[in-house]
Each structure stands twice: as C-alpha cells, then as structure tokens.
Design a protein around this motif. Structure first.
Motif, short mmCIF file in Angstrom:
data_model
loop_
_atom_site.label_atom_id
_atom_site.label_comp_id
_atom_site.label_asym_id
_atom_site.label_seq_id
_atom_site.Cartn_x
_atom_site.Cartn_y
_atom_site.Cartn_z
N GLY A 56 -3.17 5.08 -7.33
CA GLY A 56 -3.87 3.86 -6.93
C GLY A 56 -3.39 3.26 -5.63
N MET A 57 -2.79 4.07 -4.81
CA MET A 57 -2.17 3.60 -3.57
C MET A 57 -3.21 3.03 -2.60
SD MET A 57 0.48 5.92 -1.39
CE MET A 57 -0.63 6.89 -0.39
N LEU A 58 -2.94 1.85 -2.08
CA LEU A 58 -3.76 1.27 -1.03
C LEU A 58 -3.13 1.60 0.32
CD1 LEU A 58 -4.17 -2.34 -2.52
CD2 LEU A 58 -5.76 -0.42 -2.77
N PHE A 59 -3.89 1.40 1.38
CA PHE A 59 -3.35 1.53 2.73
C PHE A 59 -3.43 0.18 3.41
CE2 PHE A 59 -2.73 6.04 3.47
CZ PHE A 59 -3.39 6.59 2.38
N VAL B 289 -8.69 -0.11 0.22
CA VAL B 289 -8.70 1.15 -0.55
C VAL B 289 -8.44 2.36 0.34
CG1 VAL B 289 -10.15 0.31 -2.40
CG2 VAL B 289 -11.21 1.31 -0.38
N ASP B 290 -8.79 2.29 1.60
CA ASP B 290 -8.49 3.38 2.51
C ASP B 290 -8.28 2.83 3.91
OD1 ASP B 290 -11.91 4.20 2.07
OD2 ASP B 290 -11.08 3.12 3.79
N MET C 150 0.75 1.71 1.01
CA MET C 150 1.35 2.59 2.02
C MET C 150 1.02 2.00 3.40
SD MET C 150 2.81 5.41 3.20
CE MET C 150 2.84 6.78 2.04
#
Lengths: 221, 844
Positions: B56-59, B136-137, B326
């Motif tokens: 579930g990593m966001l940027f 989200v990206d 991240m």
C-alpha cells in the motif's frame, strides 16, 4: 533490434497516442492529461497499477507486455512512457538496477539488451519486447555460482558503497564480449560511461580486469 | 599493452600496495579478506533505501521554492487536494516543534530557531522544499504539485558572501548574515547576527585581494611581526576554493511507515546507531518509538552523517495518510538538499626563511555557510594548517557567512581541504622564488611527534598523538621517483608541457570513549554488534577484526550484525571526521578484553586455579596443566552463571543505548560489553604526502594527470584493500576540486545552474591515471591499543593541491588564483600573461 527497427517501434507507439485530424487545442489537452508533459522534474511511473482502487489518470494506458528478462518470459503491465529501469525496479522486483540520475549521466542503471550495455533509465520498456534483457540479478548461476566478473569483485574487494557496482559490472560484461582481453587503458575507456562517487576507480579497474581474466580462464576450461 | 605489473622486479614485493604484507605477527589485522556484505552487493541483493517496498505504499513529491529567499503568504492547494489519488499534504505547519538536545553529560542545548527543519514557510534558497504531497503514484503526486500555487513575498537574497559583508548590503536571513559563537566558559549555541564591513575594508577588493574586515573568530600564537620581519620572502595571496556538491550516487530517498505507535524509517546514513537520537530530536518522539533500517548506503562523504532531516517528510506524511510513504529524491533535488562543501574566499600572508621555513602566517578565511546551521570549516582550517605546516607564529581569523544558496555540511576534510589548498600554492611559489626543492620545503615545515596545533587554550597548546609525515614524504618521494621526474628534460615537447607537484595533507583521525558489544554463543560462534554505518568504507566490519584477533578466533566463526537499530547495537561514534577506525578498534579491543576476562573467570570457577593462569586462543580457554574448555562451553556456563557473564548485569559506565542492547541479549550467551576508557595523550590525526605529474596542452588548455601517488601515515593497517580504496578514492575526491567541480549561479535570480552531474563534473574514470599508486607506513600510533587511526579525510586536500602544484610547475604562477582550473582559464591566462579568472566573485 536494428536502429531502424527501434525507431519504428517508437513511431508505432506514438501513432497510437495521437488521433488524426485533431485541433491543436485538443491535441495539447490530450497530451497534458495523458501525463506525458508533466513537469520534467518528476518520475513517470507508479508502484503498481490501480492501487487503492484508484483509476489511473485519464489517457494513461498501461498495456500488458511480455519481456524477456534474465532468461525468463515476464508478463508485466507497463505504461507507454515507462522506462525499463522503472519496470525492472517497480514491476518486476529487480531492484539491483539502480537509479542514480535518471537522465543518462551516471550509468547506475546499466543493463544488457541483446548483450549491449544500455542505460535502462533512457530506454522505454515497450521497446525491448522481443529483445534479451539481462540485469545484475541474471548473472550468477541458479546454484549461486557467481559470474566470473562478479567473482573478480570478490577476489579484489572491488567497490565501496557499491551503488554503482551493478552498472559497472553489466557494462564490463557487455564490453568484454567485444574485447575479451583489454589493457587497463582500454577497459577504462570501455566503462567510462559509469560514474563512481566513492571514486574507487583504481580498485574498480583492478576488480574488472581480474573479472576479465576470470572470464577468459572460464572460457578456456 | 600496459597490463599492470604483478611484481616489483627489484624487491620482489608486490607492485600493488594492497598486496603487500602488512600486519606482521597478526592473523587478521593487516590481512585482506572478503567482507560479509560483498556477496549481497555483487549479486544486486543488497537493498538501499529506494529498494524497500511496503504494502500500500504511497509516493510523495516535493514542491521546491523557485525563489532564493521569500515568505510564503498563501498556499492554494484545493485543486491539488481535490484530485483523486492525492492522500495527504504536508507543510511546515505540520512539523513538530524542534526538540532541544540533551547531551550525555546532562547539558541542554536549546533548539536553534535558525535550524533546518525539512519544510519551510520561509524558503532561504532556491530549491528548498516548501511542502510535500503524498499520492497513490508519482504521476498523481507530481501533477498535484503542479496544481499548487503559492503567493510569495520576495525577500532580499545573497549568493556571494562579500555582497552581504558590504556596508548596506542585503542580508540572507532576517536576523543577520554571520554565525557568531558567544564567548565565555560555557558558551551557548551559535547565533545569527549582523556584520557589515567598511568601505575602506572593501578597497582591497579593487586590488584583487580579499577584504579583511572585522572577524568574529580569531586566535593567534607567537610574534607575527617579528616573524615577518625576519623572513627572507613574504607572499600575500588571495585564493578561492569551490563549493562542491557531495552528490552521493544514492540520493537521500527514504521510506517510512508507522506500526503500533512506532515509526519505521529506511534511508541511507553514515552512522546507524547515532541516527536514532537524531530522528528522535527531529520528530520530537522517544527513541524507543523508532526503528531505523540502513543496511547499505550509497555514499555519504559527510552529507549523511546521521542521515538527513528530509527523512521526516515521508515519516510525517505516512502518519497523516495512514499508509507507508516512499519519498524518491531526484538527482536535481539531491543537488539542492544533498549538501555541499562550503567555498572559502581566503587570504594568507606567509613569511619564509631562505630554506623555506614558515616564520609567520596570517590567515583570513570567509566561509560560505549557506542559509542554515553553522559548519565548522573555518575554525578547522586554522587548526589543520597550523598542525600541517607548524608556522612559528600564526594568526587565524575567520568569518562564517550565511547566504541563500543550498545548505552546506562537512565534506571529507571540511576546512582542511580549503585551508591546505589555499596555502599549498603559496608554498610552491615560495619554493620557486627561493630556489628550494618542492619536497624539501615541505619537509622543513613538516609536523613530527607530538606536534602542536592551534592556539594556547588555558596557557597550553594542544598537540597530536604522533606524526610520521616526514617518513611518508620521504617514502613517497622515493616511490614516485621525484628527483628523476624533476630532473627530466625537456619539460616541453611541442605543445605539451609536463609539471610535477607535491602536497602535504592531513586531517583528524580518531575519537575515543565509545562502546563495543559482542556475544559468544553456545554454538561457539561470535557475533560482533556493529553500530557503524555501511557506507562503503568497510569500517563497519573491519574494526571487529581487531576484536577477533584479541580473542584468537578464526574469522569464519565470526558474524557481524549491523544495519538495523532493533538488532541490539552499542553506542557507536558517528562515521564522520575519520574517527571510526580509531574509535571503534579501541572499543573492539576493550570489548574483547572484557570477553577475555570473563572467559578466564568462568574457566577458573569451573576448572579451578586463578583466572590469570588462563589463556584464550584457538577457540579455547586453557591453562598449563591441561585444564581447558571451548568457547562454546564457556558460553553455556556464562548463561548458567548469569549476572555480568550473560548480560543480566552490565558495566555502569556504558552508554544507556548500549545498556539497553546488553539487556536485550541477556541469557543468550557470554555477553561482553565495554566502554573505551583507554588513555590518549594528544589528539589523533592522520597524514598523507601526495604526488602528481600532469601534462598540459598549451594550445587546447586540456591537461591530463599522468601519474599520482599518495603516501599515507594512518597508523596500523587493518584491511589493506579497503585502505587503498580510501586513500586513492579520497585523493580523487580532492582531485575533483582541482579539475572541474564547482557551482555556478545566476546572480540576478539567485538561481543555481549547476544542478546535475554533467554540470558539476565529478571525476570520471578517464580523469585519473589507470595506475594510481599508494602506500602506507603501517607504523602504529602510540596512543591507541590497536595503533590504527582513521583515513577517510587526510588524503583529500593532497589530491587537490598536488594537481594545482603540478599545474603551476608546468605553467608558472600567472595562470590561476582559484580552483578548479579549467581549460578556459589556462588558455586566457596564458594569452594575457596573468590570471584571468575573477579573483573573488563567488559561484562563477
């Protein structure tokens, strides 16, 4: 792939993006919403598509393609503008290939495509369909035996922080295919597209020369 | 074909210094070996910060200030926040109040109101992060940043220190333009105050010389006037050194998430154990609630001593968005926030006797500090120069000026490189004028033994623990065939001219007082707990060879634990200031001695006799008459005995971080933990003599380094190959300052134009000779048990100055008056017959 063939591949991609007989305003709007013209300071990729149930930004299409990476056929969703480095690192779990500059200055992202070293940050993933991609993870044998050039690093305690190491090793492996018995001077020229900020160049050269020697020996025996 | 010689025909010794036989009488110390991190590195399995992933990593992306100095009046972020996929925004208003520092002896250092906090509402350099958006990206985050508009109030800005020192000149910060250190016995923290020089001071600038107004910092010793009066030659030279970005190949990307009230942060650092208290301070939370992971770091060079404050951005966004974040830092962003060495605008008046001995030195330096925390380069430069050249009388003055340019920090040999690079060309010029050989003039000024440095403090000057630089200089000159190269004629063949240069070099080389921790397990393996960062120096592993040596255990039975603060690490020095090899071999020695003592006591308890009758070697503890046990058995007995033997009790003088780690290991084996309480008479430094030959083409201005050699005095050699990597690698870092690295600014907009590698030009493999040489004396430092001193920084200045001296040997003294020296400088100066660079304008 030949020079002409890869240009054609790129033209084919662009062909899909631009509808014919379009007004200039709509064309620009289309380009902007497709994300292609987003600020030059940004990266153009994501960790995985449709995360959190979100729709991707309008116009950004991902396509399922097959890439030949480290001897395996890998199916992956990749955007048209996605770089090979991003696809390797974020879609294929291959983080050995590093991003140092993302603009073809430093060589940290070097991989082999059909045995030729390329900066994967400056190659579009879609253009390597049908070609053979090898990354640092693909050098050692399945049983863990290191590639002779990797072994050269072990033999000489090459590199320091080693962030540049995968790039240097891939460049060297590619170079040695064309010149398997180089002098130090020749090899330095051959790997001059890779930067090391720890400035370990002397020991890197020693390790790569040792790797070249290991490779020659392994090819004889 | 120029394949490298494998053997020196004359002596039969290996041609490569890393293959020489060091460590006489030792099994591990001084021997090459394969470090345990190498396999992971070479297979691409080693994970650096940006290689970690979380479900579930966001940027996040940063919004950087377009202004060199401004106030944020209003942030219009509604359009960005309305975008689907945008999860959180972080501004300076979301940052926790900066925490005060509590030092180990209980002193409170109040948080500085001028300190860097990661995000800001008053950007003080173009490129400073103002806010961050998590999405989200990265596409979405980047687009969100584009949609945010900020109303700025432009404030006065400064990019050249001299501009703000002028009467009526602008100030880079609202409170002033220089860092001043309050005087007194217990001085408070440094303050930003305003300092303006006079019109008369600036008259010097018209003559191409550094103006020297009032300096906040000053010290002196000896009689300067009589020193100058008795001199055979007096030179007064102005010189400028470049700002050089650290440009670590791995940027300071960071991943962070929260789990059960703890924050987990993955990013690069030079010092694993010491980053924990830094994070605690920045986030204003308890160290118990932090897990810091840094197994591999892609370079530091002083820019990641305890990581960087920017790592709190993903940490705070992760809290807000309730998801891992991240933060990928791009190469351009890294140039802005990734630190740089401060430039010096410096001036030295030096008096020489007819043999070249320095009778008097009047040194004045302006340090471009950037907009934030005071760097120590200016004071260090005076101490280093006073040690390295032993001037008979000396005055040092320094002013540390703030500017609206990217933040600075220490970079390998902070202040040392700048000071040495300013004085070395003066010494080279003096040697030519006096008719003295370049090696001889340095030999006559060389420090030796317990050489003094700096001013008297409470009536007494400080001094070095030892110095064998004369031996290193002599040895280097012989290995480099100095006399032959100097005598070789013709110097010029066609358009090519050759020159040779030599430089002395030194920097601090060790601290004391840290802890070590090891555990002998019931299976007989020994785990060394290492709080050192893994940034490429290999000291994270190397120092523990000393411990294994003392215990007489084979290296194959040893494991080194590093890279994660949950793995029970001891209180370790920071890996900066070249202190690690010295400080942590001492700690390793102390810990091994503690283990030995415990082994002897356990043996005596179980097998009879007195502890002192027992020896420890070959994985056994034994005494004459045959009674013995294996280390594995001793570990089992340690667990039975408990108390101090298995970590249930710990020595009172250990640091609280170490005590916590000891307690966590309790009951798992024989636990040894000790503080380095060994004495030390003097301050530790390491020294290098650097030699270079260059070939210049006077038609194109291009020059090549034909040969380079660094002769090192760094105490006992621990790991030859790693040492060679440091000696040559750091020499090349210095060489970069001579051959091309620098900053360039557009002064009208206060905007940096040298943002990427191809602008800044760090050295490539083609910039250095393919066969660089080094050697090490391997003479132990007498004031430390293992004899080893640090090595990272001492070679740096010599790399730069030896090239500059070789250039002036080839081309004369009327070519350059600042570094780096590029082809355009050489060509225009040759044509004009005098140096054509502007002597003092910054960032050109």
């Amino acid at each position: 792939m030949t020079e002409k063939a890869s240009s054609k591949a790129i033209r084919d991609l662009l062909q899909d993006e631009v509808p014919k007989a379009v007004s200039r305003r709509n064309f620009i709007k289309g380009v902007i919403t497709s994300g292609v013209a987003v600020s030059s300071a940004s990266y153009l990729f994501r960790a995985s598509s449709l995360l959190h149930g979100q729709q991707s930004a309008a116009g950004v299409g991902e396509r399922l393609i097959t890439l030949n990476v480290n001897g395996q056929q890998r199916r992956v969703d990749a955007m048209k503008q996605e770089t090979l480095a991003s696809t390797l690192r974020y879609k294929l779990g291959l983080t050995g290939t590093k991003l140092g500059c993302d603009r073809a200055e430093c060589g940290s992202c070097t991989v082999l495509i059909d045995d030729i070293p390329y900066y994967s940050c400056s190659v579009l993933a879609h253009t390597v369909r049908g070609r053979k991609v090898v990354t640092i993870e693909g050098l050692a044998k399945a049983d863990g035996t290191l590639h002779p050039v990797q072994q050269g690093v072990i033999d000489e305690q090459g590199f320091q922080c080693a962030f540049c190491m995968p790039g240097f090793i891939m460049t060297t492996v590619g170079y040695l295919k064309t010149n398997p018995n180089p002098s130090r001077q020749e090899l330095a020229q051959g790997i001059s597209g890779n930067l090391c900020r720890c400035q370990d160049y002397d020991k890197i050269l020693t390790a790569m020369m040792r790797g070249a020697e290991n490779l020659r020996r392994s090819n004889l025996g | 074909m120029d394949n490298q010689k494998t053997e020196n025909k004359k002596t039969g010794e290996p041609a490569k210094a890393s293959e020489h036989q060091y460590g006489a009488g030792y099994k591990l110390i001084g021997k090459n070996y394969q470090t345990p991190d190498l396999y992971a590195k070479v297979t691409g399995q080693a994970k650096y910060a940006e290689d970690f992933r979380a479900e579930g990593m966001l940027f996040c992306k940063l919004l950087l200030s377009p202004m060199p100095h401004a106030r944020v009046k209003r942030i219009h972020s509604n359009a960005a926040l309305a975008m689907p996929g945008v999860k959180a925004i972080l501004t300076a208003n979301d940052l926790p109040a900066p925490a005060d520092t509590l030092t180990d002896n209980g002193t409170v250092i109040k948080a500085s109101k001028w300190g860097e906090r990661g995000l800001t509402n008053e950007p003080v350099y173009q490129g400073e992060p103002i806010l961050a958006v998590a999405a989200v990206d990265e596409l979405t985050a980047a687009e969100a940043i584009e949609k945010i508009h900020i109303d700025f109030e432009l404030l006065p800005f400064v990019i050249d220190p001299l501009d703000t020192l002028r009467p009526g000149g602008p100030n880079p910060r609202t409170d002033g333009n220089v860092w001043t250190r309050p005087a007194g016995q217990n001085p408070g923290p440094p303050l930003v105050t305003e300092l303006k020089w006079t019109k008369d001071d600036f008259a010097e600038l018209d003559k191409g010389r550094l103006p020297m107004g009032k300096a906040p910092d000053e010290w002196s010793y000896g009689d300067l006037d009589s020193g100058f009066k008795s001199a055979a030659l007096v030179l007064d030279e102005t010189f400028v050194t470049p700002d050089t970005s650290h440009q670590t190949l791995e940027t300071r990307s960071a991943l962070a998430y929260w789990q059960n009230g703890k924050v987990y942060i993955y990013t690069g650092t030079q010092s694993t154990a010491q980053t924990l208290p830094a994070i605690a301070r920045w986030l204003n939370i308890s160290p118990d609630n932090i897990v810091f992971v840094s197994e591999y770091t892609g370079g530091g060079f002083g820019s990641k001593i305890t990581g960087g404050v920017s790592m709190i951005i993903p940490a705070l966004l992760a809290k807000k968005a309730n998801a891992p974040v991240m933060m990928r830092i791009s190469r351009e962003e890294e140039t802005f926030i990734g630190r740089a060495r401060p430039s010096f605008q410096g001036r030295m008046k030096v008096g020489f006797s007819k043999e070249g001995r320095i009778t008097a030195l009047d040194m004045f330096v302006i340090c471009d500090n950037g907009p934030y925390d005071a760097v120590g380069d200016a004071p260090s430069s005076g101490r280093i120069v006073s040690l390295l050249y032993q001037p008979q009388a000396m005055r040092w003055r320094g002013v540390t000026v703030l500017t609206n340019t990217p933040p600075r920090s220490a970079q390998s040999s902070p202040g040392g490189l700048q000071g040495i690079v300013i004085i070395e060309p003066i010494i080279a010029k003096a040697a030519r004028k006096l008719g003295v050989d370049q090696v001889a003039i340095r030999r006559v000024n060389c420090p030796e033994g317990k050489a003094p440095f700096g001013p008297a403090v409470q009536g007494k000057r400080q001094y070095a623990t030892s110095a064998f630089l004369k031996e290193a200089l002599d040895r280097g000159a012989e290995q480099f065939k100095w006399s032959e190269r100097v005598a070789r004629t013709p110097k010029r063949m066609g358009t090519k001219v050759r020159g040779v240069g030599v430089s002395l070099s030194c920097y601090v080389g060790g601290t004391i007082g840290f802890d070590g921790l090891l555990i002998i397990k019931p299976d007989g393996r020994i785990a060394f707990q290492s709080g050192i960062g893994n940034l490429g120096t290999e000291s994270v592993i190397d120092v523990h060879r000393a411990g294994a040596e003392i215990l007489g255990v084979p290296w194959e039975k040893c494991d080194v634990v590093w890279g994660n603060t949950t793995k029970n690490l001891p209180f370790t020095c920071v890996s900066g200031g070249s202190q690690t090899t010295h400080a942590m071999t001492r700690a390793a020695y102390a810990t091994a001695m503690d283990a030995k003592k415990k082994l002897q006591e356990i043996a005596a308890k179980k097998l009879g006799g007195k502890p002192e009758q027992y020896e420890v070697a070959n994985e056994r503890v034994f005494r004459k008459g045959g009674a013995s046990m294996t280390l594995a058995q001793a570990a089992k007995y340690a667990i039975q005995l408990g108390g101090v033997y298995d970590g249930h009790e710990a020595s009172a003088d250990l640091h609280k971080l170490t005590k916590a780690s000891v307690a966590a290991l309790a009951g798992q084996g024989l636990v040894a933990a000790a503080k380095d309480n060994y004495p030390r008479d003097g301050s530790t430094f390491s020294y290098v003599a650097s030699f270079a030959e260059v070939e210049v083409d006077v038609e194109t201005g291009k020059y090549y380094i034909v040969d380079f050699l660094a002769s090192a005095d760094v105490g006992t050699v621990i790991h030859p190959r790693a040492l060679g990597g440091q000696v040559l690698g750091r020499s090349v870092l210095g060489i970069g300052h001579a051959i091309g690295q620098k900053w360039v600014f557009d002064p009208h907009y206060g905007e940096m134009v040298s943002k990427r590698f191809h602008h800044n030009k760090p050295p490539t493999i083609l910039d250095v000779p393919v066969d660089m040489q080094w050697s090490a004396l391997d003479i132990p430092d007498p004031e430390t048990p293992v004899g080893a001193r640090g090595v990272g920084e001492p070679p740096v200045a010599g790399g730069c100055a030896s090239i500059l001296n070789a250039l002036s040997d080839a081309l004369g003294d009327e070519i350059f008056q600042r570094a780096p020296v590029n082809a355009d400088t050489i060509l225009t100066s040759l044509e004009a017959g005098r140096p054509m660079q502007h002597p003092l304008v910054a960032h050109i």
